[in-house]
Design a protein around this motif. Structure first.
Motif, PDB file in Angstrom:
ATOM      1  N   PHE A  54       6.159  12.970   2.827  1.00  0.00           N
ATOM      2  CA  PHE A  54       5.581  12.876   4.026  1.00  0.00           C
ATOM      3  C   PHE A  54       6.135  14.233   4.766  1.00  0.00           C
ATOM      4  CE2 PHE A  54       6.129  11.974   8.353  1.00  0.00           C
ATOM      5  CZ  PHE A  54       4.942  11.114   8.913  1.00  0.00           C
ATOM      6  N   GLU A  55       7.484  14.347   4.725  1.00  0.00           N
ATOM      7  CA  GLU A  55       8.063  15.618   5.512  1.00  0.00           C
ATOM      8  C   GLU A  55       7.621  16.794   4.875  1.00  0.00           C
ATOM      9  OE1 GLU A  55      11.527  14.134   2.883  1.00  0.00           O
ATOM     10  OE2 GLU A  55       9.621  13.275   3.635  1.00  0.00           O
ATOM     11  N   PHE A  56       7.398  17.107   3.608  1.00  0.00           N
ATOM     12  CA  PHE A  56       6.810  18.315   3.275  1.00  0.00           C
ATOM     13  C   PHE A  56       5.366  18.488   3.719  1.00  0.00           C
ATOM     14  CE2 PHE A  56       9.445  19.267  -0.962  1.00  0.00           C
ATOM     15  CZ  PHE A  56      10.653  19.139  -0.256  1.00  0.00           C
ATOM     16  N   SER A  80       9.812   9.363   8.007  1.00  0.00           N
ATOM     17  CA  SER A  80       9.545   9.672   6.768  1.00  0.00           C
ATOM     18  C   SER A  80      10.345   8.352   6.004  1.00  0.00           C
ATOM     19  CB  SER A  80       9.750  10.924   5.950  1.00  0.00           C
ATOM     20  OG  SER A  80      11.118  11.077   6.023  1.00  0.00           O
ATOM     21  N   GLN A  81      11.447   8.203   6.445  1.00  0.00           N
ATOM     22  CA  GLN A  81      12.545   7.238   5.858  1.00  0.00           C
ATOM     23  C   GLN A  81      12.400   5.771   6.487  1.00  0.00           C
ATOM     24  OE1 GLN A  81      16.202   9.144   6.369  1.00  0.00           O
ATOM     25  NE2 GLN A  81      15.812  10.728   4.814  1.00  0.00           N
ATOM     26  N   HIS A  82      12.084   5.600   7.749  1.00  0.00           N
ATOM     27  CA  HIS A  82      11.928   4.353   8.349  1.00  0.00           C
ATOM     28  C   HIS A  82      10.703   3.610   7.880  1.00  0.00           C
ATOM     29  CE1 HIS A  82      11.865   1.139  11.204  1.00  0.00           C
ATOM     30  NE2 HIS A  82      13.206   1.207  11.683  1.00  0.00           N
ATOM     31  N   LEU A 121       8.015   2.576  10.702  1.00  0.00           N
ATOM     32  CA  LEU A 121       7.639   4.015  11.431  1.00  0.00           C
ATOM     33  C   LEU A 121       6.498   4.656  10.463  1.00  0.00           C
ATOM     34  CD1 LEU A 121      10.420   5.741  13.145  1.00  0.00           C
ATOM     35  CD2 LEU A 121       8.468   4.844  14.359  1.00  0.00           C
ATOM     36  N   LYS A 122       6.932   4.684   9.144  1.00  0.00           N
ATOM     37  CA  LYS A 122       6.076   5.124   8.214  1.00  0.00           C
ATOM     38  C   LYS A 122       4.678   4.414   8.172  1.00  0.00           C
ATOM     39  CE  LYS A 122       7.850   6.687   4.439  1.00  0.00           C
ATOM     40  NZ  LYS A 122       8.254   6.654   3.034  1.00  0.00           N
ATOM     41  N   GLN A 123       4.776   3.047   8.394  1.00  0.00           N
ATOM     42  CA  GLN A 123       3.388   2.499   8.203  1.00  0.00           C
ATOM     43  C   GLN A 123       2.521   2.819   9.644  1.00  0.00           C
ATOM     44  OE1 GLN A 123       4.008  -1.900   7.528  1.00  0.00           O
ATOM     45  NE2 GLN A 123       5.387  -1.599   5.992  1.00  0.00           N
ATOM     46  N   MET A 124       3.340   2.931  10.732  1.00  0.00           N
ATOM     47  CA  MET A 124       2.822   3.274  11.876  1.00  0.00           C
ATOM     48  C   MET A 124       1.742   4.628  11.620  1.00  0.00           C
ATOM     49  SD  MET A 124       5.320   2.101  14.903  1.00  0.00           S
ATOM     50  CE  MET A 124       4.308   3.320  15.959  1.00  0.00           C
ATOM     51  N   PHE A 125       2.455   5.649  11.035  1.00  0.00           N
ATOM     52  CA  PHE A 125       2.025   6.868  11.005  1.00  0.00           C
ATOM     53  C   PHE A 125       1.196   7.348   9.886  1.00  0.00           C
ATOM     54  CE2 PHE A 125       6.086   7.863  13.491  1.00  0.00           C
ATOM     55  CZ  PHE A 125       5.446   7.656  14.631  1.00  0.00           C
ATOM     56  N   THR A 126       0.862   6.107   8.808  1.00  0.00           N
ATOM     57  CA  THR A 126       0.098   6.545   7.691  1.00  0.00           C
ATOM     58  C   THR A 126      -1.309   5.545   7.510  1.00  0.00           C
ATOM     59  OG1 THR A 126       1.535   5.031   6.517  1.00  0.00           O
ATOM     60  CG2 THR A 126       2.047   7.296   6.231  1.00  0.00           C
ATOM     61  N   SER A 127      -2.029   5.860   6.570  1.00  0.00           N
ATOM     62  CA  SER A 127      -3.409   5.176   6.623  1.00  0.00           C
ATOM     63  C   SER A 127      -3.097   3.818   5.980  1.00  0.00           C
ATOM     64  CB  SER A 127      -4.289   6.112   5.947  1.00  0.00           C
ATOM     65  OG  SER A 127      -4.355   7.017   6.514  1.00  0.00           O
ATOM     66  N   SER A 128      -2.228   3.814   5.100  1.00  0.00           N
ATOM     67  CA  SER A 128      -1.961   2.593   4.180  1.00  0.00           C
ATOM     68  C   SER A 128      -0.544   2.524   4.030  1.00  0.00           C
ATOM     69  CB  SER A 128      -2.696   2.828   2.824  1.00  0.00           C
ATOM     70  OG  SER A 128      -2.334   1.611   1.981  1.00  0.00           O
TER      71      SER A 128
END
Length: 307
Positions: A43-45, A19-21, A24-31
């Motif tokens: 994200f973490e919630f 959620s903070q990096h 990584l967040k770009q890898m794990f999200t759609s946009s």
């Protein structure tokens, strides 16, 4: 700290890092824009809610979640949750499962169950009916008969049968075969994993890939008694255990060539044939690359396969 708490801590650290990096967040999200603004459902919630596996109405589950994290002043609608949840790529949960498995083997190192120093991984597939939605149908495809068609997906699962852990699982379009998916997964397995397959999986190409990894991948495959001339000859021989070979026919040679492997016309690959007689007298044939007959005696294979 107990092993279970250490595993939970590893999972929490990975969720927080994701959620903070930013990369990584770009890898794990759609946009790239997803979860960049401060909202009630970061994200973490959302991940935490999904891991709770909602069993009641969304409104009650969301309210209870905020209560458990001592944030009762926060509220969010089920619509807001659904919108946020679609932003998280399924790849994140594959990585989270990998973290879980690795953490289990680190913190339960001396308690991991093995068969002759190997983890037993059973690999099998199935299908699943999906909702009749235009986007879902477009991605996964349909299967039908004279009664009509339905949206259907292909599922494959790799399961550690002794430790009761799903090593890997995924859902694919119905047009993809179990064999191709299994071949795609092969590089991800560790050398200490014995892969167990049913009779849908054996073939020269599959065995070639298992044998020609940087470290050969141990495998055990059931095959039809009429699978090949070599298997037929083994069945007729009356032997229970024999070393043999499988010949490379045109189709696997052509396929392997397309993948960059040059296999000659008369090439063969070494295997070990195991005869298993079921209680009703039915003969089953197993193929393996566990060649050491002293370390892996014939008497153990029937129980091993039926795990």
């Amino acid at each position: 700290m107990s092993a279970n708490l250490k595993i939970i801590s590893d999972l929490r650290n990975f969720i927080t890092l994701s959620s903070q990096h930013s990369e990584l967040k770009q890898m794990f999200t759609s946009s790239p824009k997803d979860f960049t603004r401060k909202r009630k459902l970061p994200f973490e919630f959302v991940v935490g809610m999904l891991l709770n596996f909602f069993k009641r109405s969304y409104d009650i589950e969301i309210s209870d979640f905020f209560h458990h994290i001592d944030a009762e002043e926060l509220t969010a609608s089920k619509s807001a949750f659904c919108q946020q949840r679609t932003k998280i790529n399924s790849f994140f949960f594959s990585c989270l499962n990998s973290i879980l498995i690795d953490s289990f083997h680190v913190h339960y190192k001396n308690e991991v169950k093995r068969w002759k120093e190997m983890r037993l991984i059973a690999i099998d597939g199935s299908t699943s009916y999906l909702i009749d939605n235009k986007e879902v149908t477009k991605h996964f495809g349909t299967h039908g008969n004279q009664r009509g068609t339905a949206t259907l997906s292909r599922i494959l699962c790799a399961f550690d049968v002794l430790n009761k852990i799903i090593v890997r699982a995924n859902m694919y379009p119905i047009s993809m075969s179990e064999q191709k998916i299994a071949a795609h997964w092969l590089p991800t397995y560790a050398p200490d994993m014995l892969l167990i397959y049913d009779r849908a999986y054996p073939g020269f190409e599959s065995i070639f890939h298992h044998q020609n990894k940087e470290q050969p991948q141990p495998f055990l495959m059931r095959c039809p008694v009429g699978f090949s001339l070599e298997v037929i000859a083994f069945v007729k021989s009356g032997l229970d255990d024999a070393m043999g070979t499988l010949k490379a026919d045109k189709a696997p040679r052509r396929s392997l060539k397309a993948q960059g492997f040059l296999v000659k016309a008369k090439a063969t690959i070494a295997v070990r044939f195991i005869r298993v007689v079921l209680d009703d007298g039915t003969i089953e044939v197993l193929i393996t690359n566990l060649f050491d007959q002293q370390k892996y005696p014939h008497s153990e294979f029937k129980a091993l396969y039926f795990m």
